[in-house]
Design a protein around this motif. Structure first.
Motif, PDB file in Angstrom:
ATOM      1  N   GLU A 309       0.289  13.490  38.942  1.00  0.00           N
ATOM      2  CA  GLU A 309      -0.424  12.956  40.089  1.00  0.00           C
ATOM      3  C   GLU A 309      -1.617  12.135  39.581  1.00  0.00           C
ATOM      4  O   GLU A 309      -2.384  12.610  38.739  1.00  0.00           O
ATOM      5  CB  GLU A 309      -0.928  14.099  40.978  1.00  0.00           C
ATOM      6  N   THR A 311      -5.230  10.756  39.201  1.00  0.00           N
ATOM      7  CA  THR A 311      -6.546  11.286  39.549  1.00  0.00           C
ATOM      8  C   THR A 311      -7.632  10.307  39.133  1.00  0.00           C
ATOM      9  O   THR A 311      -7.454   9.524  38.197  1.00  0.00           O
ATOM     10  CB  THR A 311      -6.809  12.640  38.846  1.00  0.00           C
ATOM     11  N   THR A 332      -4.494  18.331  39.411  1.00  0.00           N
ATOM     12  CA  THR A 332      -4.251  18.515  40.843  1.00  0.00           C
ATOM     13  C   THR A 332      -3.818  19.949  41.093  1.00  0.00           C
ATOM     14  O   THR A 332      -3.225  20.601  40.227  1.00  0.00           O
ATOM     15  CB  THR A 332      -3.159  17.564  41.362  1.00  0.00           C
ATOM     16  N   ASN A 333      -4.111  20.422  42.280  1.00  0.00           N
ATOM     17  CA  ASN A 333      -3.668  21.736  42.732  1.00  0.00           C
ATOM     18  C   ASN A 333      -3.119  21.551  44.140  1.00  0.00           C
ATOM     19  O   ASN A 333      -3.864  21.201  45.050  1.00  0.00           O
ATOM     20  CB  ASN A 333      -4.829  22.729  42.727  1.00  0.00           C
ATOM     21  N   GLN A 334      -1.808  21.766  44.279  1.00  0.00           N
ATOM     22  CA  GLN A 334      -1.133  21.513  45.553  1.00  0.00           C
ATOM     23  C   GLN A 334      -1.415  20.083  46.033  1.00  0.00           C
ATOM     24  O   GLN A 334      -1.734  19.837  47.196  1.00  0.00           O
ATOM     25  CB  GLN A 334      -1.573  22.544  46.594  1.00  0.00           C
ATOM     26  N   LYS A 335      -1.335  19.148  45.077  1.00  0.00           N
ATOM     27  CA  LYS A 335      -1.488  17.708  45.299  1.00  0.00           C
ATOM     28  C   LYS A 335      -2.916  17.297  45.683  1.00  0.00           C
ATOM     29  O   LYS A 335      -3.132  16.157  46.086  1.00  0.00           O
ATOM     30  CB  LYS A 335      -0.494  17.220  46.365  1.00  0.00           C
ATOM     31  N   ARG A 336      -3.862  18.214  45.539  1.00  0.00           N
ATOM     32  CA  ARG A 336      -5.269  17.873  45.789  1.00  0.00           C
ATOM     33  C   ARG A 336      -6.008  17.798  44.459  1.00  0.00           C
ATOM     34  O   ARG A 336      -5.792  18.641  43.579  1.00  0.00           O
ATOM     35  CB  ARG A 336      -5.915  18.903  46.719  1.00  0.00           C
ATOM     36  N   PRO A 337      -6.899  16.804  44.281  1.00  0.00           N
ATOM     37  CA  PRO A 337      -7.575  16.633  42.992  1.00  0.00           C
ATOM     38  C   PRO A 337      -8.539  17.780  42.689  1.00  0.00           C
ATOM     39  O   PRO A 337      -9.275  18.231  43.564  1.00  0.00           O
ATOM     40  CB  PRO A 337      -8.329  15.308  43.163  1.00  0.00           C
ATOM     41  N   SER A 349     -12.611  22.117  43.273  1.00  0.00           N
ATOM     42  CA  SER A 349     -11.994  21.069  44.090  1.00  0.00           C
ATOM     43  C   SER A 349     -12.875  19.827  44.111  1.00  0.00           C
ATOM     44  O   SER A 349     -14.087  19.905  44.335  1.00  0.00           O
ATOM     45  CB  SER A 349     -11.774  21.576  45.515  1.00  0.00           C
ATOM     46  N   ARG A 350     -12.269  18.655  43.904  1.00  0.00           N
ATOM     47  CA  ARG A 350     -13.034  17.420  43.871  1.00  0.00           C
ATOM     48  C   ARG A 350     -13.181  16.796  45.258  1.00  0.00           C
ATOM     49  O   ARG A 350     -13.956  15.855  45.415  1.00  0.00           O
ATOM     50  CB  ARG A 350     -12.364  16.429  42.925  1.00  0.00           C
ATOM     51  N   SER A 351     -12.468  17.317  46.233  1.00  0.00           N
ATOM     52  CA  SER A 351     -12.549  16.754  47.587  1.00  0.00           C
ATOM     53  C   SER A 351     -13.965  16.811  48.129  1.00  0.00           C
ATOM     54  O   SER A 351     -14.412  15.921  48.850  1.00  0.00           O
ATOM     55  CB  SER A 351     -11.599  17.502  48.522  1.00  0.00           C
TER      56      SER A 351
END
Length: 440
Positions: A309, A311, A332-337, A349-351
């Motif tokens: 994915e 990033t 990524t973790n579960q498609k989240r950065p 989590s980078r969100s």
């Protein structure tokens, strides 16, 4: 700072864990107030760090102490004892140096120290040495007690692995670990699927769909309406050496490094791992194979480039894990950065983390000079280029670290240990990626 002349002071109290024999925060502050009253000093602030270990957290990394240093207009800090401030000599000296720079002195109610004379400073350092020795003695006693419990085949406490439960020891005092008849079939199926090639995510989905019972005390069980599994729980189950009848045991491992080494297990005098066959669901060789499978799938760099994915490089080699002192990697973790530590596997989590850093950078450093302009101006000129933004961030950072905390739905800014460069230091140069954008 002469303690006889001080008129304005602040109080500081710290406590790791409330115990029957410990001196509470309230009692520490009361003693400090009485001391100030007896000296005729005015108390202008009180700062606390409750539930914070002095061994695991340097003074400058604690929220209460950092707030104290940010306060103004005081010339003395009153603490109950030296070990309330630090349990390492170096930490104590750094904290005292920070106070000296602002012309403030340190006073301890129970330890008669006077930081204004060489003799007093030497005595204070000796007290800090004794505090460090006491902390190490406590750790040694805990390690020895745990080692003896494991040697006797008893359960040493802590989180009970999935598929097992604690039971009274039939051969003496204490508790032992036994298989849980309700969850053991599920555990066997989990391990079988993993060795058969199923991914952690696939197993997680299967457990949720099949309605498998969650671990006792699972965080997921306490969330309102939450009945599903998560991949972190499944990964932790598959990395626990109890699957092969071994007991996790590494006295030198930091408390927060929960999965630092799945082969850090209790061993006998010859160095061989002690195996309890009654607890094992797979052999030690199968456990080793399982760890190789998990490692090959959990590291983004191990996958084909086409499968990774993408990033953002904004924080590439910028953030360090506070526990392991290594750079955190992009993933990524579960498609989240996310950022993750390659050693202890903690994640951030980078969100929410990226916007938090950007906001702080622009709010706290936006007006700082940079290359004949300001940080804010260069940031605007960088546009959407993450590489250029990264270079601007690096010109302002002294250090950026992330420590472990409660990982959940909400962003915890207390996990972020951020220090900017000294504003009085030499002005940093403009990032090379933007130097060509400067007008003559």
């Amino acid at each position: 700072m002469n303690t006889q002349q001080a008129r304005r002071c602040v109080l500081y109290a710290r406590l790791s864990v409330t115990k029957e024999e410990s001196v509470s925060i309230a009692r520490q502050l009361l003693s400090c107030r009485r001391y100030a009253e007896a000296r005729g000093w005015e108390v202008v602030g009180e700062f606390i760090d409750d539930g914070v270990s002095a061994t695991a957290n340097k003074p400058e990394d604690r929220k209460g102490w950092a707030a104290l240093l940010a306060a103004t207009d005081f010339d003395a800090v009153i603490i109950w004892k030296v070990d309330r401030l630090a349990r390492r000599v170096l930490d104590f000296l750094h904290a005292d140096e920070a106070l000296q720079k602002r012309g403030a002195g340190l006073v301890a109610v129970e330890d008669p120290i006077d930081m204004t004379s060489p003799q007093g400073r030497a005595f204070a350092v000796m007290l800090a040495v004794f505090g460090e020795m006491e902390a190490e003695a406590i750790r040694a006693r805990v390690r020895a007690a745990r080692a003896q419990l494991l040697k006797d085949g008893r359960w040493a406490g802590g989180g009970i692995p999935y598929g097992y439960r604690s039971s009274t020891n039939p051969d003496g005092p204490g508790w032992v670990l036994v298989k849980d008849p309700e969850r053991q079939p599920w555990l066997t199926e989990i391990v079988g699927k993993a060795l058969g090639g199923a991914t952690v995510n696939a197993i997680t989905t299967w457990l949720t769909t099949a309605g498998a019972p969650l671990p006792e005390g699972s965080i997921a069980r306490r969330k309102s309406g939450a009945t599903g599994w998560n991949r972190q729980t499944v990964d932790g189950i598959l990395r626990n050496p109890v699957l092969a009848g071994m007991t996790p045991h590494n006295p030198g491992r930091p408390k927060s490094a929960k999965r630092a080494d799945p082969f850090a297990v209790f061993r006998d005098e010859t160095g061989e791992a002690v195996v309890n066959e009654t607890l094992a669901v797979i052999t030690t060789e199968e456990f080793r194979t399982l760890q190789m499978l998990l490692d090959s799938r959990s590291t983004p760099q191990a996958r084909k480039r086409s499968e990774r994915e993408p990033t953002s490089p904004f924080l590439s080699r910028v953030v360090r894990c506070d526990d392991c002192d290594v750079f955190m990697c992009r993933g990524t973790n579960q498609k989240r950065p996310v950022l993750y530590c390659p050693s202890c596997r903690q994640t951030m989590s980078r969100s929410a983390f990226d916007p938090y850093l950007i906001t702080r950078l622009l709010d706290e450093r936006g007006a700082e000079p940079l290359g004949g302009s300001t940080v804010r101006a260069h940031w605007a000129a960088a546009g959407n280029s993450d590489e250029a933004r990264r270079e601007i961030l690096l010109t302002q950072l002294a250090s950026l670290r992330v420590r472990r905390g409660v990982v959940g739905r909400y962003f915890d800014e207390n996990r972020v240990l951020l220090r900017w460069r000294d504003s009085a230091a030499e002005q940093p140069s403009v990032p090379e990626s933007q130097s060509q954008d400067r007008r003559p």
